[in-house]
Motif scaffolding. Sequence first.
Motif, short mmCIF file in Angstrom:
data_model
loop_
_atom_site.label_atom_id
_atom_site.label_comp_id
_atom_site.label_asym_id
_atom_site.label_seq_id
_atom_site.Cartn_x
_atom_site.Cartn_y
_atom_site.Cartn_z
N LEU A 143 0.83 -1.20 0.00
CA LEU A 143 0.00 0.00 0.00
C LEU A 143 0.87 1.26 0.00
O LEU A 143 0.55 2.24 -0.67
N GLN A 144 1.95 1.23 0.76
CA GLN A 144 2.82 2.41 0.85
C GLN A 144 3.62 2.62 -0.44
O GLN A 144 3.81 3.76 -0.87
N GLY A 145 4.08 1.56 -1.04
CA GLY A 145 4.81 1.67 -2.30
C GLY A 145 6.18 2.31 -2.15
O GLY A 145 6.65 2.58 -1.04
N ASN B 221 12.78 -4.14 1.07
CA ASN B 221 12.95 -2.91 0.31
C ASN B 221 12.94 -1.73 1.28
O ASN B 221 11.91 -1.44 1.89
N PRO B 222 14.06 -1.03 1.45
CA PRO B 222 14.12 0.07 2.41
C PRO B 222 13.23 1.26 2.03
O PRO B 222 12.98 2.13 2.87
N ALA B 223 12.72 1.29 0.81
CA ALA B 223 11.90 2.42 0.38
C ALA B 223 10.43 2.26 0.76
O ALA B 223 9.67 3.23 0.68
N THR B 224 10.02 1.07 1.17
CA THR B 224 8.60 0.82 1.46
C THR B 224 8.37 0.75 2.97
O THR B 224 8.96 -0.06 3.66
N SER B 225 7.47 1.59 3.45
CA SER B 225 7.13 1.58 4.87
C SER B 225 6.27 0.37 5.21
O SER B 225 5.45 -0.08 4.41
#
Length: 614
Positions: A45-47, A88-92
């Motif tokens: 959902l956060q992407g 993936n460090p970019a996705t919360s």
Amino acid sequence: MTTPRHKRRRTKAAGVGALVVAAIATGLVVVPQLASASEIQIHDLQGTTRLSPYAGQTVTGIAGVVTGVRTYGSSKGFWFQDTAPDDNPATSEGIFVFTSSTPTVAVGDSVQVSGTVTEYYPGGKTTGGQSLTQISKPTVTVVSSGNAIPAPVVITAKTVPAAYTPAGDPAADNSIEGLTLQPKKYALDFYESIEGENVQVKDVRVVGATDAYAELWVTTKPKENATKRGGTLYSSYEDQNSGRLQIQSLVPTATQAFPTANVGDVLTGTTAGPLDFNSFGGYTLAARTIGTLKDNGLTAETTRKQKKGELAIATYNVENLAPSDSDAKYARLGTAIVTHLASPDIVALEEIQDNSGATDDGTVDADQTVQKFIDAIVAAGGPTYDWRSISPVNDQDGGQPGGNIRQVFLFNPARVSFTDRTGGDATTAVGVQKINGKAALTASPGRIAPADEAWTTSRKPLAAEFSFQGKPVIVVANHFNSKGGDYALTSRYQPVPRSSEVQRVKQATLVNTFVKEIEAVQKDANVVVLGDINDYEFSTAGKTLTAGGALKDLYFSLKPSERYSYVYQGNTQVLDHILVSGSVGSPDYDVVHINAEFADQASDHDPQVVRVKP
């Protein structure tokens, strides 16, 4: 009960009918479509950008553990977080669930949530802020209770990148919304990548005092642009203070007292909770638990008394002073003039309201406001000041509606005399003339170019002549256009547009031109320009004021760590200035820190004083 500002003002996201309104008024995206829930997790959902790839879709059975609950204000809801994160460090892994009514879940509940994924823009989309990804119109099922919550992301000087933000996409009006997050490269990307997650700070210094809304600011980078008194200096558009973080409490203040902190104090121990986003500071730690306050003993400063041959001139924004203000505020302002500023010979005041205060009844005179202030100074042991000002045209100078704020000169007639010249009023422009070989004003007091469009809904500069030990001095008191309406530093548009600066540059040009007109008549004229310029010493407006060598900004005579008069969102910064012409002899300049760094304030600005030998 005191609640943070954005919690009280957010009113357009509750209920089906309000969602339609919010879609127009705030940019809340709601286009319900059913999305398959079998493989969807919070990080999906956060992407990997600031906008959810599921925005507008209805999702079902999203699993996680509750990490924080907000039970008060108009933004009631809870955060929950996935216990099976991706790599993936970019996705919360966390997200906010907007319930609109008091949530029935508790921290540690394992829940499944169904609802509509939305992008909510706190304050409205037109304010330029970023959005908060959330689930609205939820259906919540509690699977179990008493579960351990996911370990917090520890925010430290090492985890927050030094670079503040990427540049926006030129093809999208410089918006950063569509850019893939780079959390190891940019601070705003780092915070966005953990939006909604359980986070923690430890032993952090306070860089923005507790305000009336139970908020304070800390820094996770203790060495970042530190001032001697514990703040974090804002000294360049290119050098943002990425360690700043706002702290609010999830516990209503009626239940647990929020710490009353000054700049330089420390929240010792752990402060932890979900990472929220709001329009009054951007990324905010919504604390379940708050560390213990360590008082580092910040005290108010006091300047020295002027000597016999020195003329002391001060400026002080007294924050919408009206006769209806408390006797305590007047007493503190009087003490500031007498004790902390050592009774200057001339004081330029900003934000003096008319006799009826914020009541918009056509009143423009301010004699009652000024007299109450003078009486407070006398009560504090100071001199009986005389005063001069010009009342504005009703509701034409901006500020609090109905207040008719203006600049006022106080002066001590035992030390300095006022040179009265008739003709000055709200709409007549003051000019420069030559009298006995000296530059003089055509009206004293008088207003600089009051009809010019640069002063639309803004205060007009007040110019006046004084005589000190037989020597003339021209003083110009200013209160430039505010930064109201500018996008926040956390804006989705980067670099941040500074729309209000356009008007201040025009205003600075007029004042600079006026000073040059004085110096063209008398090269060695003593001119002091001061007041609330509402901009930084490094700004375009600041540079415009000093263009051509007409004036020297005295901030540059101070050490960099001492250049400030205001604290906003944890940034210690310059708004108020004193500038002098080149002929003004031996300026001894002091910013007297008595307000901006403290939770208990008589005004939000610090006053300042210069002692000169004309």
